[in-house]
Design a protein around this motif. Structure first.
Motif, PDB file in Angstrom:
ATOM      1  N   ASP A 164       0.826  -1.205   0.000  1.00 52.94           N
ATOM      2  CA  ASP A 164       0.000   0.000   0.000  1.00 52.94           C
ATOM      3  C   ASP A 164       0.866   1.263   0.000  1.00 52.94           C
ATOM      4  N   LEU A 165       1.895   1.283   0.844  1.00 51.61           N
ATOM      5  CA  LEU A 165       2.768   2.453   0.890  1.00 51.61           C
ATOM      6  C   LEU A 165       3.566   2.606  -0.407  1.00 51.61           C
ATOM      7  N   ALA A 166       3.924   1.476  -1.018  1.00 44.62           N
ATOM      8  CA  ALA A 166       4.628   1.538  -2.302  1.00 44.62           C
ATOM      9  C   ALA A 166       3.728   2.153  -3.373  1.00 44.62           C
ATOM     10  N   ARG A 167       2.479   1.730  -3.423  1.00 46.25           N
ATOM     11  CA  ARG A 167       1.536   2.323  -4.386  1.00 46.25           C
ATOM     12  C   ARG A 167       1.377   3.816  -4.140  1.00 46.25           C
ATOM     13  N   LEU A 168       1.325   4.192  -2.863  1.00 45.32           N
ATOM     14  CA  LEU A 168       1.189   5.609  -2.525  1.00 45.32           C
ATOM     15  C   LEU A 168       2.382   6.410  -3.050  1.00 45.32           C
ATOM     16  N   LEU A 169       3.593   5.881  -2.863  1.00 46.16           N
ATOM     17  CA  LEU A 169       4.788   6.593  -3.317  1.00 46.16           C
ATOM     18  C   LEU A 169       4.870   6.655  -4.840  1.00 46.16           C
ATOM     19  N   ILE A 170       4.336   5.661  -5.531  1.00 46.59           N
ATOM     20  CA  ILE A 170       4.307   5.707  -6.987  1.00 46.59           C
ATOM     21  C   ILE A 170       3.369   6.824  -7.452  1.00 46.59           C
ATOM     22  N   ASP A 171       2.219   6.931  -6.791  1.00 49.38           N
ATOM     23  CA  ASP A 171       1.248   7.963  -7.171  1.00 49.38           C
ATOM     24  C   ASP A 171       1.633   9.344  -6.646  1.00 49.38           C
ATOM     25  N   GLU A 172       2.182   9.384  -5.434  1.00 44.78           N
ATOM     26  CA  GLU A 172       2.533  10.650  -4.774  1.00 44.78           C
ATOM     27  C   GLU A 172       3.943  10.520  -4.193  1.00 44.78           C
ATOM     28  N   PRO A 173       4.980  10.788  -4.978  1.00 45.81           N
ATOM     29  CA  PRO A 173       6.353  10.559  -4.511  1.00 45.81           C
ATOM     30  C   PRO A 173       6.723  11.303  -3.235  1.00 45.81           C
ATOM     31  N   ARG A 174       6.047  12.418  -2.923  1.00 44.27           N
ATOM     32  CA  ARG A 174       6.371  13.197  -1.724  1.00 44.27           C
ATOM     33  C   ARG A 174       5.337  12.988  -0.615  1.00 44.27           C
ATOM     34  N   ALA A 175       4.663  11.856  -0.625  1.00 41.42           N
ATOM     35  CA  ALA A 175       3.567  11.631   0.318  1.00 41.42           C
ATOM     36  C   ALA A 175       4.023  11.270   1.718  1.00 41.42           C
TER      37      ALA A 175
END
Length: 402
Positions: A164-175
């Motif tokens: 889940d966190l990997a998907r988040l970083l792909i979509d929002e690199p500065r999340a």
């Protein structure tokens, strides 16, 4: 690119590969040579559909030790052992994985896994601090069963959480900035159940996914998180998060009020029942007895309003409102009215129905602020909504401590 260190948790990396490939991503697995003692190359190749190498002298014409890092959109290292963290912090490059870490210019996330003594050692703490200072994402590990009979902090995060966190970083690199370091956050999640008889209850459709996403992202951003969880037993507990399980609105209220005094931020994401049966019947209502008497309802306490009334001057309080429009008003107008009535600093307004908000993986809505600002939150994962909310909360916390 998924880097795999030489720890017993390497077997969990298989689930991370599967989760990312099933999401449509092309995954290249780069294990250390010792990691292949735990999980063979054939397994990673079968799951990823890509060749697996660990040394710099494999496939030399492709110059893989440079190319893999250059082409990656995200690098995830799981498990990240103490040895790997040390090599990454000091720029060592003695195999394909460590070379890749030096050439990558995309977001890099390390998910630690080691014994407690290793995690707490001054050398490891220094290496983690160095990596974080360079912009790498390094969430704290979980606590729980380690190898052998040992238990403690150092357990790798659940594969679903890493995915889940990997998907988040792909979509929002500065999340996932480390902007909530040392901040105590209380988050409520799930839906309360108000018992009617020993079998039946009044409840709602909340799965708790949004509250758990809020807790997971906050912990990855450095917060100390207390999660008040109502009927979300099927969700994996985010790494490093303290969970208090509750059932009814009264139990949730008590748990929130116990945790809130020491918190800088309280986020009420749970779907708390507005009403409860006035009486709990001792026996199950029998169909053979005919129609039961009308159920008399009592109103539950408004926990969000109580938090606002009793808060410290600098405490940030966030509410959630799951709304449906009607002939008199739309969802956003109801949200504005609720924000004024509740008095919270922020209110997330979700439109429910037609597969939205409840029991789904995605969410959208509006973020309303007490100063009148309104921000539309586009449709995306619940972790993306969580990151957007924590951006606003972090700004408010920063102002309070300025």
């Amino acid at each position: 690119m998924l880097g795999v260190g030489a720890g017993i948790a390497a077997y969990k990396a298989c689930e991370v590969v599967r989760g990312l490939t099933e999401s449509g991503h092309d995954v290249r697995v780069v294990p250390t040579r010792s990691a292949l003692e735990f999980v063979g190359a054939a397994t990673f190749e079968a799951l990823s559909g890509n060749p697996v190498h660990s040394g710099v002298f494999s496939n030399v014409p492709e110059v893989e030790h440079v190319r893999i890092g250059q082409e990656a959109d995200l690098v995830v290292v799981a498990p990240a052992t103490a040895d790997l963290l040390a090599k990454a912090a000091h720029g060592q490059a003695d195999d394909l994985l460590t070379n890749t870490l030096l050439t990558a210019r995309c977001p890099v996330a390390f998910f630690p896994a080691m014994h407690t003594e290793m995690w707490e050692h001054a050398a490891t703490r220094s290496n983690v601090a160095t990596l974080r200072s360079r912009g790498a994402v390094v969430p704290d590990p979980d606590s729980g069963r380690l190898t052998g009979v040992d238990s403690g902090k150092g357990r790798m995060a659940d594969p679903a959480e890493i995915t889940d966190l990997a998907r988040l970083l792909i979509d929002e690199p500065r999340a996932l900035p480390r902007d909530l370091e040392g901040v105590h956050v209380v988050v409520s999640a799930g839906g309360t159940r108000e018992p009617l008889d020993p079998v039946r209850y009044l409840g709602n459709r909340s799965s708790g996914r949004q509250g758990y996403a809020l807790a997971r992202v906050a912990a990855a951003r450095g917060a100390r998180v207390t999660l008040i969880s109502a009927h979300t037993m099927s969700l994996p507990v985010p790494a490093g998060v303290t969970v208090v399980n509750v059932s009814t609105a009264a139990e949730l209220r008590a748990a929130v009020h116990e945790a809130a005094p020491s918190a800088e931020v309280v986020v009420m994401a749970a779907a708390v029942a507005d009403f409860r049966p006035a009486a709990l019947l001792e026996h199950k209502i029998k169909k053979t007895e005919g129609a039961p008497d009308p159920v008399v309802l009592d109103r539950n306490a408004d926990v969000l309003a109580e938090l606002v009334e009793n808060r410290r001057g600098d405490q940030v309080i966030v509410g959630f409102a799951a709304e449906t429009g009607d002939r008199g008003s739309d969802v956003l107008q109801y949200g504005r009215t609720k924000l004024r009535r509740k008095g919270s600093d922020l209110l997330v307004v979700n439109a429910v129905g037609d597969g939205r908000a409840f029991e789904v993986e995605e969410n959208s809505g509006w973020l309303l602020a007490a100063d009148g600002a309104e921000t539309a939150i586009p449709f995306g994962s619940k972790s993306q909504l969580a990151a957007a909310l924590w951006d606003s909360v972090s700004e408010l916390v920063g102002r309070a401590h300025a």
